[in-house]
Design a protein around this motif. Structure first.
Motif, PDB file in Angstrom:
ATOM      1  N   LEU A   1       0.832  -1.205   0.000  1.00  0.00           N
ATOM      2  CA  LEU A   1       0.000   0.000   0.000  1.00  0.00           C
ATOM      3  C   LEU A   1       0.861   1.248   0.000  1.00  0.00           C
ATOM      4  N   GLY A   2       0.397   2.257  -0.739  1.00  0.00           N
ATOM      5  CA  GLY A   2       1.057   3.552  -0.745  1.00  0.00           C
ATOM      6  C   GLY A   2       0.106   4.626  -0.263  1.00  0.00           C
ATOM      7  N   SER A   3      -0.141   5.602  -1.115  1.00  0.00           N
ATOM      8  CA  SER A   3      -0.998   6.720  -0.731  1.00  0.00           C
ATOM      9  C   SER A   3      -2.256   6.801  -1.576  1.00  0.00           C
ATOM     10  N   ARG A   4      -2.574   5.713  -2.266  1.00  0.00           N
ATOM     11  CA  ARG A   4      -3.826   5.645  -3.010  1.00  0.00           C
ATOM     12  C   ARG A   4      -4.644   4.467  -2.508  1.00  0.00           C
TER      13      ARG A   4
ATOM     14  N   TYR B   1       3.353  -4.480   3.165  1.00  0.00           N
ATOM     15  CA  TYR B   1       4.374  -3.441   2.994  1.00  0.00           C
ATOM     16  C   TYR B   1       3.659  -2.115   2.755  1.00  0.00           C
ATOM     17  N   ILE B   2       3.964  -1.136   3.624  1.00  0.00           N
ATOM     18  CA  ILE B   2       3.290   0.158   3.544  1.00  0.00           C
ATOM     19  C   ILE B   2       4.338   1.245   3.327  1.00  0.00           C
TER      20      ILE B   2
ATOM     21  N   HIS C   1       5.769  -4.220   7.158  1.00  0.00           N
ATOM     22  CA  HIS C   1       7.009  -3.482   6.979  1.00  0.00           C
ATOM     23  C   HIS C   1       6.725  -2.114   6.356  1.00  0.00           C
ATOM     24  N   SER C   2       7.414  -1.111   6.856  1.00  0.00           N
ATOM     25  CA  SER C   2       7.370   0.218   6.250  1.00  0.00           C
ATOM     26  C   SER C   2       8.591   0.366   5.347  1.00  0.00           C
ATOM     27  N   TYR C   3       8.419   1.041   4.212  1.00  0.00           N
ATOM     28  CA  TYR C   3       9.553   1.228   3.312  1.00  0.00           C
ATOM     29  C   TYR C   3       9.525   2.639   2.709  1.00  0.00           C
ATOM     30  N   ARG C   4      10.711   3.108   2.273  1.00  0.00           N
ATOM     31  CA  ARG C   4      10.839   4.454   1.722  1.00  0.00           C
ATOM     32  C   ARG C   4      11.227   4.456   0.241  1.00  0.00           C
TER      33      ARG C   4
END
Length: 329
Positions: free
Chosen positions: A97-100, A155-156, A195-198
């Motif tokens: 997932l992202g910002s949509r 994964y966010i 998990h968070s990722y950049r």
């Protein structure tokens, strides 16, 4: 229907285990995940495939967003296709997932008569009335609804990353609110890692480690990868042929009578499509459960290695089985 679904799902999983196949369903939104999708496809999945190849496992990533635009996907069959691919990929699932929040299908999607829709009509109707996105439906259907599959991870992407406006839901919009709720639901569950990722690379490096761990849990190292891959082809064929939605009349009665007779040979004859393959497979299953003092082998000539002499393949199969008593039936 639910019990039948559980039974079929279990059989599908056993078949993939026997055949040493992994289908990994990747759920994500469309436009904002191109960089992640490309990185995984170009750098991570080739490494996973090489690892699986070394262990005689076939790996196939399933991402219905590859090569599909959000607009052209709205053809009335997308919902059914997604659910079917989720089922075919069990017990593996990855959610990103992202910002949509993603595309929200309409109730008209339920007009499709495919089994994946009709068997989940009531649940899907409630999701569509609530204007759930296709991404949330996938994640709910695969994992969040009952959390029964063993291999899944989420994964966010870090919300602080700089993104083009079209890659972020509008502030205060319904979609933004729904996205926050979905992320919260994922974070509140404790059965699967989050998990968070950049960056796509950070996502890929983390996912690679998780996938190797999933693979090793599903197919433990036991020193017999090749043996299991050969024998597994035939065991998968056995499971496919033994599973039928109809009963073969008096099957157990005939098997018991034959077992008690002492005759060394049992021959099945019949025209194509009459059920001889099903009968043979179910006989093997019956014998394994009722004559546990003997090893009952099953070999399907249609599962022989391509281009190989059938008797050579059969002979190798027998050697592998007989020299590996821990490969039990």
């Amino acid at each position: 229907l639910f019990q039948k679904f559980v039974t079929i799902s279990g059989i599908i999983r056993r078949i993939y285990q026997y055949e040493r196949k992994i289908r990994l369903f990747i759920s994500s939104t469309f436009r904002d995940m191109n960089a992640e999708r490309d990185y995984l496809n170009n750098y991570i999945f080739p490494q996973v495939k090489e690892y699986c190849k070394s262990r005689f496992i076939d790996f196939t990533p399933i991402d219905l967003r590859w090569g599909v635009t959000e607009e052209t996907s709205r053809n009335g069959l997308v919902l059914a296709s997604c659910m079917e691919e989720v089922d075919n990929s069990r017990p593996f699932f990855v959610g990103i997932l992202g910002s949509r929040y993603g595309w929200m299908p309409k109730i008209e999607e339920l007009d499709c008569s495919r089994p994946s829709i009709t068997q989940n009509q009531e649940w899907l109707l409630s999701k569509l009335i609530d204007s759930a996105s296709i991404t949330e439906i996938e994640m709910d259907y695969a994992v969040l609804r009952d959390r029964s599959i063993p291999h899944a991870s989420f994964y966010i992407r870090d919300d602080n990353e700089t993104l083009a406006p079209e890659f972020r839901e509008e502030k205060g919009s319904v979609a933004e609110v729904k996205l926050k709720k979905l992320k919260l639901k994922i974070k509140q569950q404790q059965d699967y890692p989050i998990h968070s990722y950049r960056s796509p690379k950070e996502l890929g490096d983390t996912l690679l480690g998780e996938l190797i761990n999933m693979i090793d849990l599903e197919f433990p190292h036991d020193g017999d990868d090749y043996v299991n891959s050969v024998i597994g082809r035939h065991e998968a064929s056995l499971d496919r042929h033994a599973f039928t939605l109809f009963e073969i009349p008096k099957m157990e009665e005939h098997m018991q009578r034959w077992g008690e007779s002492g005759y060394p040979l049992l021959i099945f004859t019949g025209p194509s499509g009459s059920g001889t393959s099903n009968s043979i497979a179910r006989t093997v299953k019956y014998m394994r459960s009722h004559y546990s003092g003997n090893r009952v082998l099953y070999y399907d000539f249609e599962c022989a290695a391509p281009g190989r002499d059938l008797m050579d393949d059969f002979t190798e199969f027998l050697k592998l089985v007989l020299h590996n008593p821990k490969v039990g039936f």
